[in-house]
Design a protein around this motif. Sequence first.
Motif, short mmCIF file in Angstrom:
data_model
loop_
_atom_site.label_atom_id
_atom_site.label_comp_id
_atom_site.label_asym_id
_atom_site.label_seq_id
_atom_site.Cartn_x
_atom_site.Cartn_y
_atom_site.Cartn_z
N GLN A 62 -4.61 15.39 4.75
CA GLN A 62 -4.15 14.02 4.95
C GLN A 62 -3.65 13.82 6.37
OE1 GLN A 62 -1.36 12.61 1.99
NE2 GLN A 62 -0.56 11.01 3.31
N GLY A 65 0.52 9.43 9.19
CA GLY A 65 0.59 8.08 9.72
C GLY A 65 1.64 7.93 10.79
N THR A 180 -0.07 -0.97 5.81
CA THR A 180 -1.11 -0.08 5.29
C THR A 180 -2.47 -0.49 5.83
OG1 THR A 180 0.15 0.29 3.25
CG2 THR A 180 -2.20 0.80 3.19
N ASN A 184 -4.69 1.64 8.74
CA ASN A 184 -6.03 2.12 8.38
C ASN A 184 -7.11 1.50 9.25
OD1 ASN A 184 -5.62 4.06 6.32
ND2 ASN A 184 -5.17 2.44 4.85
N LEU A 230 -5.51 6.19 4.75
CA LEU A 230 -4.18 6.65 4.35
C LEU A 230 -3.75 5.97 3.05
CD1 LEU A 230 -2.12 6.72 7.66
CD2 LEU A 230 -2.82 8.66 6.28
#
Length: 419
Positions: A62, A65, A180, A184, A230
């Motif tokens: 992952q 972020g 979000t 992304n 993410l």
Amino acid sequence: MIAKLKIVMGICASVFLLTSCPSGIKSGVKPSSVNIGSKSSATGIAYNQKGGFQVDKKFSGQLTGPNLVFIEGGRFTMGSLEEDVLGIHDNVERTVSVQSFYMDETEIANVHYLEYLYSVQKDSTQDFYESALPDTTVWKNDLAFNDPYVEQYLRFPGFRMYPVVGISWKQVNDYCVWRTAAVNQQLAGADKVKEKKPKKGATTAGTAATAATTRTNTTARLTIESGRVLPSYRLPTEAEWEYAAKAMIGTQQEDENQINQRIYPWDGPSLRQSQGKARGTMLANFKRGRGDYAGIAGKSNDGAIITTEVYKYPPNDFGLYQMAGNVNEWVQDLYRPLSFQDFNDLNPVRRNEKLDKASRYDSKNNNSLIDNKVRVYKGGSWSDVAYWLAPGTRRYLDEDSATATIGFRCAMISAGTNK
């Protein structure tokens, strides 16, 4: 006869290949999420064939972020270690476990929220833009001259790394939806492409988020399976927030032994640095007593009359800044005084009235403020005394309300293996 023998040998060879190295990984190496191999270990069928099942073999874990810090999960004693001076007993100690997750290393600052407002103003309706604006009148007080903060605090550059305040729990959740999509999009490298206009009449954060997500076909095509999208930014649960604030990893010794508990996000009962060149300086921004918000000029103990910059004080052992003081922070949980009694001991959260109905509190007849719209906030603020800086203390406010003492930071699941 020879032809039949060749066919049998061919079949045996195929079976051997399937059974000896079913995943296409070097002998002795087992498949993992980040090293999946070229073939299915269940069927032996190769991945990524034309028209077949597609697996992204470039996935290496992952992505972290922006502004996020990894918080390794574990067991901890959730609850208040301070004397319950109000006699509420709404956070009695209990043992729970929290899965690993990510959390913002700082509170969301004014500049971050202004970035959101800029995007919303371009991509959404005027009605939603106005609904997303912080309530700057939270600084007003009939008996105090805080008028300059009403106009200057959110937008003046001198305050841009100060925590945003005057935002409700609902506004925070809209921000998480937008963030979000924006992150992304940025990770997909599609942030410089012509934007699409929102649909007429849209009035939710989803409008801005959808516009950010669909600005290019590239972004729209990315799927969860690609590993390049993410998970959602969101508010931390109360358990996650408290676990991250206590940062008991800093007290860890051999095996599972911890040498002490923590009243605050650091060791000891004091609110000052206990050693080093900074010895005696304050570790948080809070109200020391009646009328004392910072000390005296030239010897200002915490360096801030109101809020201060989000990186002002040393981080805790998880690398998180100002988990005590500066501003309180919204968390996901619906408030119930019996949350300590009605809980799951793995990743606990209170998000509905199950086992503890709102009707028990009779808010309709003004016999209580507790209903299905009150949300927990934690951490203490520049306007709070030290008692509220302890991670185990908790208060609540209506999800539509805002004050000059509440801000927020975001969290995100750690999907898969620990670091």
